[in-house]
Design an enzyme around this catalytic site. Structure first.
Site, PDB file in Angstrom:
ATOM      1  N   LYS A  45       7.400 -11.668   3.155  1.00  0.00           N
ATOM      2  CA  LYS A  45       6.444 -10.582   2.885  1.00  0.00           C
ATOM      3  C   LYS A  45       5.111 -11.128   2.366  1.00  0.00           C
ATOM      4  O   LYS A  45       4.042 -10.668   2.782  1.00  0.00           O
ATOM      5  CB  LYS A  45       7.046  -9.595   1.875  1.00  0.00           C
ATOM      6  CG  LYS A  45       8.050  -8.636   2.469  1.00  0.00           C
ATOM      7  CD  LYS A  45       8.249  -7.446   1.571  1.00  0.00           C
ATOM      8  CE  LYS A  45       9.134  -7.785   0.395  1.00  0.00           C
ATOM      9  NZ  LYS A  45      10.560  -7.596   0.662  1.00  0.00           N
ATOM     10  N   GLN A  78      12.710  -5.566  -5.245  1.00  0.00           N
ATOM     11  CA  GLN A  78      13.551  -6.230  -4.253  1.00  0.00           C
ATOM     12  C   GLN A  78      15.033  -6.128  -4.627  1.00  0.00           C
ATOM     13  O   GLN A  78      15.412  -6.416  -5.752  1.00  0.00           O
ATOM     14  CB  GLN A  78      13.150  -7.708  -4.148  1.00  0.00           C
ATOM     15  CG  GLN A  78      13.948  -8.513  -3.143  1.00  0.00           C
ATOM     16  CD  GLN A  78      13.743  -8.023  -1.728  1.00  0.00           C
ATOM     17  OE1 GLN A  78      12.628  -7.853  -1.274  1.00  0.00           O
ATOM     18  NE2 GLN A  78      14.837  -7.787  -1.026  1.00  0.00           N
ATOM     19  N   ASP A 109       8.517   1.595  -0.500  1.00  0.00           N
ATOM     20  CA  ASP A 109       9.825   1.660   0.151  1.00  0.00           C
ATOM     21  C   ASP A 109      10.207   3.077   0.564  1.00  0.00           C
ATOM     22  O   ASP A 109      11.135   3.268   1.349  1.00  0.00           O
ATOM     23  CB  ASP A 109      10.913   1.113  -0.781  1.00  0.00           C
ATOM     24  CG  ASP A 109      11.056  -0.398  -0.680  1.00  0.00           C
ATOM     25  OD1 ASP A 109      10.875  -0.925   0.435  1.00  0.00           O
ATOM     26  OD2 ASP A 109      11.366  -1.040  -1.696  1.00  0.00           O
TER      27      ASP A 109
END
Length: 284
Positions: free
Chosen positions: A52, A96, A119
């Site tokens: 990422k 995460q 998200d």
């Protein structure tokens, strides 16, 4: 032979558009910024966050990695989230997974400001998706990427008979809402669903996210169906495979995603694009 949904190629197209949008924002003095909270030393999480960061840098997006030891407390992580919420230079926040067992992940996600929830897991954003609420809000990246790929490959959705195997909040549940919002008929299944194979053999679109390597074969599918394999499993020999046996399934399906190179690259590309979405919405 089935049409292969090339996730890597389509992700490049998404990334090119994202880069153009970032460049336009920079002309206004705005640099999109994502903050990633990483807890512990999970090897897969380290790889994913590095990916990422690398992609964000290539697109001109600032990506701040905040690392914490596995023993970090819920209170410390909550305080970090609150700090990032208040930081006006941060446009997107993600935590995460996986997290240590003592951390309540849902409580942590619930503290992220909905407008910075890259998200799409915050209850407010989930509720908007479920209710097909108008306006701008983030959507879980993997489901959003799947729908974008289906549109890109001109797969009809309205009126389609869809079977989703896997009921997680990461993929199955938001994807169910996305399909329903597009007038598909959706059946949600799990590993213990009775007569699962009969349901699969009637489906126009099959999405499998069950975490069981090579579980679904060509014999389990309707001729010409669309097969989206979200699973990613590493075998003893190190090979990566999906939940669908690609060799046999590709002989029956009309359209199919490979593993690797299918859904995975799309998820990363959509997350970067959604970071830019959030930035644009916050500066409207």
């Amino acid at each position: 032979m089935a049409t292969i949904i090339d996730g890597r190629a389509y992700a490049k197209e998404i990334n090119r558009e994202t880069k153009q949008r970032v460049d336009r924002l920079k002309k206004r003095g705005i640099i999109p910024k994502m903050a990633v909270v990483l807890v512990g030393d999970d090897p897969a999480s380290k790889i994913y966050t590095r990916t990422k960061q690398k992609k964000a840098k290539a697109l001109g997006i600032s990506c701040q990695l905040l690392r914490y030891p596995a023993a970090v407390s819920q209170a410390e992580l909550t305080a970090e989230i609150e700090r990032l919420n208040a930081d006006q230079t941060v446009n997107a926040i993600m935590v995460q997974e996986p997290l240590p067992a003592h951390i309540d992940n849902m409580a942590l996600v619930g503290r992220i400001a909905p407008e910075k929830d890259v998200d799409g897991f915050h209850p407010v954003n989930v509720g908007k998706l479920y209710n097909n609420f108008p306006g701008n809000y983030p959507i879980s990246c993997t489901p959003r990427g799947i729908m974008m790929a289906l549109d890109h490959y001109q797969v009809p959705i309205a009126g389609a008979d869809v079977v989703i195997v896997g009921r997680s909040i990461l993929v199955g549940r938001p994807l169910q809402s996305l399909f329903i919002n597009r007038d598909a008929t959706v059946t949600m299944c799990g590993r213990k669903t009775p007569h699962l194979l009969n349901r699969l053999r009637q489906a126009d679109i099959v999405v499998v996210a069950a975490g069981k390597p090579n579980w679904i074969t060509g014999d389990d599918l309707k001729q010409g169906s669309v097969v989206i394999d979200v699973g990613i499993n590493r075998l003893a020999d190190g090979k990566l495979v999906g939940d669908v046996d690609f060799v046999s399934a590709s002989q029956v399906a009309g359209t199919i995603t490979p593993v690797p190179g299918g859904v995975g690259p799309l998820t990363v590309a959509v997350m970067e694009a959604q970071t830019v979405d959030l930035t644009e919405w916050q500066h409207e």
